[in-house]
Design an enzyme around this catalytic site. Structure first.
Site, PDB file in Angstrom:
ATOM      1  N   CYS A 282     -49.767  -3.053 -35.660  1.00  0.00           N
ATOM      2  CA  CYS A 282     -50.595  -4.263 -35.575  1.00  0.00           C
ATOM      3  C   CYS A 282     -50.823  -4.521 -34.097  1.00  0.00           C
ATOM      4  O   CYS A 282     -49.859  -4.715 -33.342  1.00  0.00           O
ATOM      5  CB  CYS A 282     -49.852  -5.433 -36.221  1.00  0.00           C
ATOM      6  SG  CYS A 282     -50.660  -7.023 -35.995  1.00  0.00           S
TER       7      CYS A 282
ATOM      8  N   CYS B  84     -58.069  -3.545 -33.911  1.00  0.00           N
ATOM      9  CA  CYS B  84     -57.210  -4.161 -34.932  1.00  0.00           C
ATOM     10  C   CYS B  84     -57.060  -3.088 -36.007  1.00  0.00           C
ATOM     11  O   CYS B  84     -58.042  -2.412 -36.354  1.00  0.00           O
ATOM     12  CB  CYS B  84     -57.884  -5.412 -35.487  1.00  0.00           C
ATOM     13  SG  CYS B  84     -57.174  -6.020 -37.037  1.00  0.00           S
TER      14      CYS B  84
HETATM   15  N1  DGL Z   1     -53.892  -5.507 -38.176  1.00  0.00           N
HETATM   16  C1  DGL Z   1     -53.686  -6.611 -37.260  1.00  0.00           C
HETATM   17  C2  DGL Z   1     -54.041  -6.152 -35.838  1.00  0.00           C
HETATM   18  O1  DGL Z   1     -54.075  -4.950 -35.596  1.00  0.00           O
HETATM   19  C3  DGL Z   1     -54.371  -7.810 -37.816  1.00  0.00           C
HETATM   20  C4  DGL Z   1     -53.962  -9.066 -37.191  1.00  0.00           C
HETATM   21  C5  DGL Z   1     -54.109 -10.307 -38.039  1.00  0.00           C
HETATM   22  O2  DGL Z   1     -53.357 -10.418 -39.017  1.00  0.00           O
HETATM   23  O3  DGL Z   1     -54.899 -11.170 -37.659  1.00  0.00           O
HETATM   24  O4  DGL Z   1     -54.257  -6.930 -34.945  1.00  0.00           O
END
Ligand code: DGL
Length: 269
Positions: A84, A191
């Site tokens: 993440c 993301c």
């Molecule tokens: N997959 C997360 C990232 O890479 C998402 C973040 C979120 O939950 O807003 O930032």
């Protein structure tokens, strides 16, 4: 009393790799890791009871990440992958300091890759607000800035992807990306949810857009680190049933999260 990290035994054969995200988006990272490390076993933690992370305060994200890390340590994981970007940006510095014996491998937006392969081209970095505002990303951005880059905090986008609402997604992308059509040649998928909608982004920005995603580079780095520490699993199994080799935990306990996760894992995204 020993700290949790000190309690870890070094039985490399039995230890899994822990990987987590605020939801199921980190599956895009896990898929790249499995390609490079098919003999390993994994635990994937999806924190969907607390997602999205993108708009949360740093302190809250650090606390959520630390709870997941403690669980992985209790489960004797040999390395922890932060799949993440937002969690990496906000928490990895703290986690590395607090758990110095643990191997942390953290994703970050592939902006250096643009510098290396497409320096002169106009670029759009899509990420959460948390990532774009973070100190970690800003250091990276200023180091490799090509002065033709647009930073786009995609508030709410990870949530739309997480919930799989196609109609909402189309509307969102048209509204937020429409103005960049013809203006940019590269998109950094900052993301881990965004590779799941790469095609949809291409439909708005044009199919000749080049996408930059750090997951493959992360997987190679993970292999290098495990190899250096003599922690690679050398047992080559013929049976490649990933479902059995990947333990899935979701903090919300919703059954559909698990189903979608395995669907995405088996899908050629
Ligand atoms: N997959 C997360 C990232 O890479 C998402 C973040 C979120 O939950 O807003 O930032």
């Amino acid at each position: 009393m020993k700290t949790l990290s000190e309690q870890i035994s070094l039985d490399k054969k039995t230890r899994q790799i822990g990987i987590f995200d605020s939801g199921i988006g980190g599956v895009t990272v896990l898929k790249e890791i499995i390609k490079i490390l098919p003999n390993e076993e994994y635990i994937y933690f999806s924190d969907s009871a607390n997602n999205p992370y993108g708009d949360k305060q740093d302190k809250e994200i650090i606390k959520l990440c630390e709870n997941i890390v403690k669980l992985f340590i209790e489960k004797n994981c040999k390395a922890i992958v932060i799949a993440c970007n937002t969690a990496s940006a906000k928490a990895v510095k703290y986690l590395r300091k607090k758990y110095p014996k643990i191997i942390f491998i953290a994703i970050e937006p592939a902006y250096k890759m643009v510098h290396d392969y497409a320096y002169n081209e106009p670029t759009l970095v899509m990420a959460t607000k948390g990532t774009i505002k973070s100190e970690k990303f800003n250091l990276l951005f200023h180091k490799y800035n090509n002065h033709k880059t647009y930073l786009l905090p995609c508030v709410g986008l990870a949530d739309i992807i997480e919930n799989g609402n196609k109609e909402k997604l189309e509307k969102y992308l048209k509204k937020t990306l429409g103005l960049y059509k013809g203006l940019v040649k590269n998109v950094v998928l900052g993301c881990t949810h965004y590779p799941l909608i790469q095609k949809d982004i291409g439909q708005v920005l044009g199919n000749d857009i080049k996408f930059f995603n750090g997951a493959n580079r992360l997987a190679i780095h993970l292999k290098e680190v495990l190899s250096e520490q003599n922690l690679l699993n050398d047992n080559i199994e013929k049976d490649n049933n990933y479902k059995e080799k990947i333990e899935f935990i979701d903090s919300s306990g919703k059954k559909e999260k698990q189903e979608r996760f395995y669907e995405l894992l088996n899908d050629n995204i």
